[in-house]
Design an enzyme around this catalytic site. Structure first.
Site, PDB file in Angstrom:
ATOM      1  N   HIS A  76      -1.198  -2.945  -6.304  1.00  0.00           N
ATOM      2  CA  HIS A  76      -1.864  -2.502  -5.057  1.00  0.00           C
ATOM      3  C   HIS A  76      -3.351  -2.961  -5.130  1.00  0.00           C
ATOM      4  O   HIS A  76      -4.413  -2.143  -5.595  1.00  0.00           O
ATOM      5  CB  HIS A  76      -1.585  -0.967  -4.650  1.00  0.00           C
ATOM      6  CG  HIS A  76      -2.326  -0.508  -3.426  1.00  0.00           C
ATOM      7  ND1 HIS A  76      -2.577   0.637  -3.357  1.00  0.00           N
ATOM      8  CD2 HIS A  76      -2.833  -1.298  -2.327  1.00  0.00           C
ATOM      9  CE1 HIS A  76      -3.224   0.778  -2.163  1.00  0.00           C
ATOM     10  NE2 HIS A  76      -3.364  -0.458  -1.444  1.00  0.00           N
ATOM     11  N   ASN A 133      -3.463   6.414  -1.484  1.00  0.00           N
ATOM     12  CA  ASN A 133      -3.052   6.659   0.010  1.00  0.00           C
ATOM     13  C   ASN A 133      -2.346   7.758   0.284  1.00  0.00           C
ATOM     14  O   ASN A 133      -2.316   8.620   1.203  1.00  0.00           O
ATOM     15  CB  ASN A 133      -2.484   5.273   0.443  1.00  0.00           C
ATOM     16  CG  ASN A 133      -3.310   4.010   0.398  1.00  0.00           C
ATOM     17  OD1 ASN A 133      -4.436   4.353   0.629  1.00  0.00           O
ATOM     18  ND2 ASN A 133      -2.713   2.967   0.724  1.00  0.00           N
ATOM     19  N   GLU A 179      -4.365  -0.567  -8.290  1.00  0.00           N
ATOM     20  CA  GLU A 179      -3.450   0.267  -8.530  1.00  0.00           C
ATOM     21  C   GLU A 179      -2.016  -0.433  -9.054  1.00  0.00           C
ATOM     22  O   GLU A 179      -1.487  -1.262  -8.233  1.00  0.00           O
ATOM     23  CB  GLU A 179      -2.922   1.221  -7.097  1.00  0.00           C
ATOM     24  CG  GLU A 179      -3.634   2.416  -7.204  1.00  0.00           C
ATOM     25  CD  GLU A 179      -2.937   3.310  -6.042  1.00  0.00           C
ATOM     26  OE1 GLU A 179      -2.864   4.446  -6.323  1.00  0.00           O
ATOM     27  OE2 GLU A 179      -2.871   2.592  -5.013  1.00  0.00           O
ATOM     28  N   SER A 196       0.743  -1.315   0.009  1.00  0.00           N
ATOM     29  CA  SER A 196      -0.199   0.096  -0.036  1.00  0.00           C
ATOM     30  C   SER A 196       0.884   1.134  -0.128  1.00  0.00           C
ATOM     31  O   SER A 196       0.311   2.399  -0.199  1.00  0.00           O
ATOM     32  CB  SER A 196      -0.990  -0.140   1.321  1.00  0.00           C
ATOM     33  OG  SER A 196      -1.776  -1.043   1.141  1.00  0.00           O
TER      34      SER A 196
END
Length: 710
Positions: free
Chosen positions: A442, A492, A454, A421
């Protein structure tokens, strides 16, 4: 309405006519999907005129060339000046034909395509056909008689279900509902359609107009279905405009004659067309299709892959394994010991056991899927695997150790992916002998359900590995977004910033419950503090501790979340976090002790709390999100603003009808967003530094969307 002779040359007209005995065959041939552009509409209207004026024609058969009947309206025409004939007029013209009109359906009959078919007097479909009215997904409603004809054909309840979900109905279900009259016995649409037309003529069948169908005859049942849909829509779609208008239009179908109902439908359709929600949903629709256009796909072909390896059988590893198994791929899972691999297998089986329990899967189907799953404690099991995904604990040294094993056992050319992440994938790639094969994948939890993937592109990766990752996403039915390497990648990284903005708002005087409510009212399913409780507060806490040594000592830091975690309150899994979850409740209750902790931290920081309106909360929350999104584009972590939008639509619950944070910024106006950031910077100039890209776009009078088209 245009009265042009129907052409017999496909290059001159996408609608051709041909006399087959007494049947006028009308073929729509407008590649790639037979969309209802103006030339198709004119051709269909002209074909009806040709049929009526020719004594040799006894019936009309409408078919689609290529893969579909008609896949819907040409959305490229949305927003352009309307060109006659309008689709409602075409459908009415088909329905008014004095000779029987049959629609023979294969492939997709969606939106306007299904409305054309409902304008016909009889419908036959091959078994693989898909019928639907998905306009709600674009912020619209079926605007060519769909809201009036569908309930008359299938009843109010089934019509509302189709239109409010936008789901595709298979041919067998369509027959059961009464949406079609016959299920073809073979896949030869043309032969089946001609045979059905000849049968109708032999039986003396004449035109049978859908406007006269009796699906609304039971007025009490219809009214009950409409009221149930109205209540459900108020609950589930309270932020959305078009679902409410769909219910109103079906109400008009029940209460008014057809022509009056169709006039109201048109009014509602035009209201939807003018709605900013329609613009947001159309943007989301196109962004999802554009996001796969990446430089590596143009430069290289994907490597072939038939087998998948997964390292780790925890929640994430098991979810990834299920996603791959669902796509028909064999999966080998490696865990550190027998107990762990047994637990990993149980985590995978639990997903399928749930489906079996709900009647959505048979025990035999589950057994067939699990036959493609292999568990092992030996990395050598990966010797022949084409693509391995590591999903172990989020620690750089642990992941490097896994990759050292993969480097040792995997065959040359195997793709080696890490599901991280935040961590530095360049550092992972540099630790082995084949950095060109290493990529970030991800996944979002639960990985078998969440659509976003991702695809994180490290510096030394080969273009064909990136192309392979996008091919994997397609096979797994994920929405892929290309991201560069940085802490948190696209999603994130931005989340960390707007979450800080939420913490600042809380310490300055807004309660976490006020902030969550404001974000929900904006259209999110949950607010940031609810999300933290769902994910587990310990995850964010671990990240904050990892980043503490590199944190700018001058940067503002709010300690409330740490104080909550220090008490072991990690959210739903511990029964309390920001909220209380008595007896394992899924919906939290505000916690006075949390508010006491907030008060205590405010006092320590010397802050006098002030009140914030919902609008003030959202302006700060969204400005932080937009500004960091602009930085991510500016630094090349995201290729385009639309990549940020797709990330947030599919991974973070951003309301789809607003199009994504960058589209929303364009809607608000970038000068307004920049003015807000400069205003907030008077209080905290370190946090509120305007993105250079945002400043540049405002100076040039441009939008984020202008960069999507570059």
């Amino acid at each position: 309405m245009a009265h042009e002779p129907a052409s017999t040359a496909a290059d001159a007209n996408p609608v051709t006519t041909e006399l087959r005995g007494k049947i006028l065959l009308v073929t729509v041939d407008n590649p790639p999907v037979n969309a209802l552009g103006v030339a198709v509409r004119r051709g269909l209207a002209a074909a009806m005129d040709a049929a009526e004026s020719n004594a040799a024609v006894s019936a009309v058969l409408i078919v689609g060339a290529g893969r579909n009947f008609i896949a819907g309206a040409d959305i490229r025409e949305f927003g352009l000046p309307p060109q006659p004939p309008a689709l409602p007029d075409v459908c009415n013209r088909i329905e008014a034909c004095r000779k029987p009109v049959i629609a023979a359906i294969h492939g997709a009959a969606l939106g306007g395509g299904l409305e054309v078919a409902m304008g016909a007097h009889y419908r036959i479909a091959v078994a693989s056909a898909k019928l639907g009215l998905p306009e709600v997904q674009l912020g619209l409603l079926p605007g060519a008689g769909g809201t009036q004809r569908t309930p008359r054909l299938v009843g109010a309840a089934a019509a509302l279900d189709m239109m409010l979900t936008g789901r595709h109905v298979g041919a067998a279900e369509a027959l059961k509902l009464g949406l079609i009259d016959r299920l073809a016995q073979s896949d030869d649409t043309l032969a089946e359609g001609l045979a059905y037309a000849q049968e109708l003529l032999a039986s003396g069948a004449g035109p049978r107009r859908t406007r006269d169908a009796a699906g609304l005859a039971d007025r009490d049942a219809s009214r009950a279905a409409i009221e149930a849909a109205r209540a459900d829509t108020a609950k589930k779609s309270r932020h959305l405009f078009s679902p409410h208008r769909i219910v109103d239009a079906v109400q008009a179908a029940l209460d008014k004659p057809f022509d009056e109902g169709q006039k109201l439908e048109r009014q509602f359709f035009l209201q939807c067309l003018d709605s900013p929600q329609r613009a947001g949903l159309i943007h989301a629709f196109f962004a999802e299709r554009e996001v796969v256009k990446i430089p590596e796909a143009a430069a290289a072909r994907p490597r072939p892959f038939k087998t998948i390896g997964v390292v780790g059988g925890g929640t994430m590893g098991a979810g990834i394994a299920v996603a791959a198994l669902d796509a028909g791929l064999p999966v080998t899972m490696v865990e550190r010991d027998d107990v762990s691999i047994a637990r990993g297998r149980a985590n995978v089986e639990k997903v399928y056991d749930g489906l079996v329990a709900k009647g959505r899967m048979t025990a035999e189907a589950k057994a067939a899927v699990m036959a493609r799953y292999t568990g092992s404690t030996d990395y050598a099991s990966f010797a022949d695997v084409d693509l391995v995904i590591e999903a172990v604990f989020e620690d750089l040294e642990v992941k490097k150790a896994v990759f050292a094993e993969l480097d040792r056992v995997c065959k040359p050319g195997a793709v080696l992916a890490t599901n991280t992440s935040y961590l530095d994938i360049d550092a992972i790639a540099a630790s082995i002998s084949r950095p060109q094969d290493v990529i970030g994948l991800h996944f979002f939890s639960p990985a078998n359900i969440m659509k976003l993937l991702e695809i994180v592109v490290p510096a030394k990766v080969s273009a064909d590995v990136v192309a392979t990752a996008f091919e994997l996403a397609k096979k797994l039915k994920k929405v892929p977004v290309r991201a560069g390497v940085c802490d948190g990648f696209i999603g994130n990284r931005i989340l960390a910033v707007y979450r800080q903005a939420a913490d600042h708002l809380m310490e300055d005087g807004a309660s976490p419950y006020d902030i969550d409510a404001a974000v929900r009212n904006f259209g999110y399913p949950m607010g940031p503090f609810q999300v933290s409780d769902l994910a587990g507060g310990d995850i964010g806490w671990a990240t904050r501790k990892r980043k503490a040594p590199t944190r700018d000592p001058k940067a503002r830091y709010v300690h409330v979340a740490d104080r909550i975690c220090e008490r072991g309150w990690f959210g739903q899994k511990t029964g309390r976090g920001w909220y209380l979850y008595p007896q394992g409740a899924r919906t939290g209750q505000p916690d006075p002790e949390v508010l006491a902790i907030v008060d205590e931290e405010r006092k320590k920081a010397g802050i006098t709390p002030r009140s914030f309106t919902e609008e003030e909360i959202l302006r700060r929350y969204m400005a932080a999100m937009i500004n960091e999104g602009a930085n991510v584009v500016h630094q090349g972590i995201a290729l385009r603003p639309l990549d940020v939008d797709v990330t947030f639509l599919y991974g973070y619950g951003f309301p789809r009808f607003r199009g994504g944070p960058m589209k929303y910024a364009d809607t608000v106006g970038l000068p307004q967003v920049l003015a807000d950031i400069r205003e907030f910077a008077k209080e905290d100039p370190l946090f509120w530094q305007p993105s250079p890209l945002l400043v540049k776009l405002v100076e040039e009078g441009k939008t984020f969307d202008s960069l999507n088209k570059a």
